[in-house]
Design an enzyme around this catalytic site. Structure first.
Site: not given
Ligand code: G3P
Ligand code: CA
Length: 290
Positions: A41, A83
């Site tokens: 992630h 992000h």
């Molecule tokens: O890929 C799933 C996740 O990244 C969604 O939440 O806020 O971390 O982009 P976020």
């Molecule tokens: Ca994400």
């Protein structure tokens, strides 16, 4: 034992036994379901600053093939990997541009963002890491022979981001048959954004981030291949309800859940039957689910 070592051992054992089976096929032959796919992630973001090339490399160092990222547009229309919709948490934008509140990504040019330090907030040894352009990021993922779960972040903020994302993917060689079939998924929290990607490039595998009500799942299945929900929003029944439907490419809808960072939770959601787990700590999740 590392996964690479374990994989080599399994392959060697299969060869010695007189048959050549890949690990996943061997696991299936022995009646074991292979564990969920593990996605790093924002890269392996427990070990390196999120969404940087260092985080891509950290995932690679752990033997993790799939990385997830977040893509946004600068004021001059360049795709960058970051992000938050503002630059404060993960860069030194406040220090470098003190009079540019609220430091929104959309208010900065790519050249301005390229000056920022996106590493030192995470650790001194990452000082000087940059917010990568999508093009640069793709180059690194390619160099590492990895695969990409690309998130179009906050699509309502960036009209046309889907077209530009597809343009850059194509220019970087990521829309050829091999990448489209095996190495790329485009996802978003915005259903209209996912629909737009599907309409423009029906061959690209897509994912919807969220937990639609079971009754609504068939309408999502018309334009997406994956339903990717928060781990806190699912149980085994929900996963089964998704997987019994066929997605936009005629295969069962897949479920990749996020963001699972501890071993016990990873084992629990693996027990629900999810297809993938998105995690900051891919080594922890891999070890807990194999
Ligand atoms: O890929 C799933 C996740 O990244 C969604 O939440 O806020 O971390 O982009 P976020
Ligand atoms: Ca994400």
């Amino acid at each position: 034992m590392s996964v690479r070592t374990a994989t080599a051992s399994i392959a060697a054992a299969a060869l010695l036994g007189g048959c050549v089976l890949l690990p996943a096929a061997q696991a299936q032959a022995e009646g074991h379901r292979p564990g969920p796919v593990v996605f790093a992630h924002r890269g392996a973001s427990a070990y390196a600053p999120e969404n940087t090339l260092a985080a891509v490399d950290a995932a690679d160092d752990l033997g993790i093939t799939w990385v997830e990222n977040d893509v946004q547009l600068t004021r001059d229309g360049v795709l960058v990997v970051v992000h938050d919709t503002d630059l404060r948490r993960t860069t030194d934008a406040e220090q470098v541009y003190p009079d540019r509140a609220p430091w929104a990504v959309k208010d900065f040019t790519a050249a301005e963002i390229a000056r920022l330090d996106a590493g030192s907030w995470f650790g001194e040894r990452f000082t000087g890491a940059r917010v990568p352009t999508l093009a640069r990021y793709l180059h690194r993922v390619e160099r590492n022979h990895q695969k990409l779960l690309l998130e179009i972040k906050s699509p309502q903020t960036y009209p046309g981001i889907e077209r530009e994302t597809l343009r850059v993917l194509r220019a970087q060689g990521w829309l050829d048959r091999e990448h489209v079939k095996h190495r790329l998924v485009v996802q978003s929290f915005g259903a209209e954004s996912v629909k737009s990607v599907h309409a423009q490039r029906p061959d690209v595998v897509t994912g919807f981030l969220g937990t639609p009500a079971p009754a609504d799942l068939p309408s999502y299945a018309a334009f997406t291949d994956q339903i990717n929900p928060s781990y806190a929003s699912i149980d085994a029944d929900y996963v089964a309800a998704v997987q019994k439907l066929k997605g936009a490419h005629g295969k069962p809808l897949r479920v990749n859940t996020w963001t699972v960072n501890d071993a016990a939770k990873a084992a629990e959601v693996a027990g629900f039957g999810v297809d993938g787990i998105i995690t900051d700590s891919p080594d922890v999740v891999r070890d807990a689910t194999r």
